[in-house]
Design an enzyme around this catalytic site. Sequence first.
Site, PDB file in Angstrom:
ATOM      1  N   LEU A   1       0.941  -1.212   0.222  1.00  0.00           N
ATOM      2  CA  LEU A   1      -0.017   0.315  -0.668  1.00  0.00           C
ATOM      3  C   LEU A   1       0.080   1.547   0.024  1.00  0.00           C
ATOM      4  CD1 LEU A   1      -3.033  -0.892   2.114  1.00  0.00           C
ATOM      5  CD2 LEU A   1      -2.622  -0.956   0.268  1.00  0.00           C
ATOM      6  N   ASP A   2       0.521   2.156  -1.067  1.00  0.00           N
ATOM      7  CA  ASP A   2       1.223   3.587  -0.666  1.00  0.00           C
ATOM      8  C   ASP A   2       1.740   4.239   0.465  1.00  0.00           C
ATOM      9  OD1 ASP A   2       1.347   3.253  -3.811  1.00  0.00           O
ATOM     10  OD2 ASP A   2      -0.359   4.499  -3.850  1.00  0.00           O
ATOM     11  N   LYS A   3       2.272   4.430   0.706  1.00  0.00           N
ATOM     12  CA  LYS A   3       3.061   5.335   2.360  1.00  0.00           C
ATOM     13  C   LYS A   3       1.787   6.489   2.310  1.00  0.00           C
ATOM     14  CE  LYS A   3       6.485   8.008   4.174  1.00  0.00           C
ATOM     15  NZ  LYS A   3       7.048   9.190   4.008  1.00  0.00           N
TER      16      LYS A   3
ATOM     17  N   HIS B   1       0.739   2.621  -7.518  1.00  0.00           N
ATOM     18  CA  HIS B   1      -0.203   3.477  -7.749  1.00  0.00           C
ATOM     19  C   HIS B   1      -1.301   2.994  -8.238  1.00  0.00           C
ATOM     20  CE1 HIS B   1       2.121   5.946  -5.309  1.00  0.00           C
ATOM     21  NE2 HIS B   1       2.849   6.438  -6.167  1.00  0.00           N
TER      22      HIS B   1
ATOM     23  N   LYS C   1      -5.078   5.149  -7.934  1.00  0.00           N
ATOM     24  CA  LYS C   1      -4.982   6.633  -7.862  1.00  0.00           C
ATOM     25  C   LYS C   1      -5.023   6.997  -9.974  1.00  0.00           C
ATOM     26  CE  LYS C   1      -2.801   7.876  -3.319  1.00  0.00           C
ATOM     27  NZ  LYS C   1      -0.909   7.043  -3.359  1.00  0.00           N
TER      28      LYS C   1
END
Length: 238
Positions: free
Chosen positions: A105-107, A189, A192
Amino acid sequence: MESMRLDRFLKEQGIATRSELRKIIRKGRVKVDGEVCTDPGHHVDPGINQVTFDDTPIHHSKYVYLMMNKPKGVLTATSDRYARTVLDLLPDKYRLMKVFPAGRLDKDTEGLLLITNNGTLAHNLLSPKKRVPKLYEAQLDRYPGESAITAFKEGVVINSEFTTLPADLRFISMEPVIAQVEIYEGKFHQVKRMFKAVGAEVVSLKRLKMGQLALDEMLKPGEYRELTEEEKALIGAE
Ligand code: URA
């Protein structure tokens, strides 16, 4: 199950490091079938022998499965020189068991993260070929229109690099704009970039489900717990 050295048995359960365990065992704190055993190399069979540490029974399982509500601001990695990682949020016990995050998972993304030491299971959950859906909830900066639903269904072309697998999109609120999307792969990503391709920016992102495994909403960001037997069965874990 095959037999193994007593120190390995205890290490696999995250009791202590191998060298610490040798000392612990020599001090007589470990019993096998009710008898003190001071030999770290003594072989035990996890299916047959009863092992205790300071008189607490130690059950052996090869794999561990944790559900974490990943908080924003923490890296999905096993270690990093500068930033805090999801493994930094766990006690040593689990690091000794060599766990790692299954998927990234992204930051700035929060929500369901599975952390395990079962590489085969992690691979099966993440491989696009296995088509395990991942459900995300995204707050968007604007409503991209109904056409986004069809675009997601047909697969979105991202930066003319690749076309995503068909994804299910639904809008659950308009003020603020909140969408839920189910995807079957996990490119960098991805969510997004999919929304960007239809003209909306993701303001915040949370993963709610992996396959049938749902985030326990009682877990606050940064909290974790082991999966229940029922939850393990949902993801095909032993
Ligand atoms: N898609 C993203 O864009 N970010 C995530 O963290 C997960 C999926």
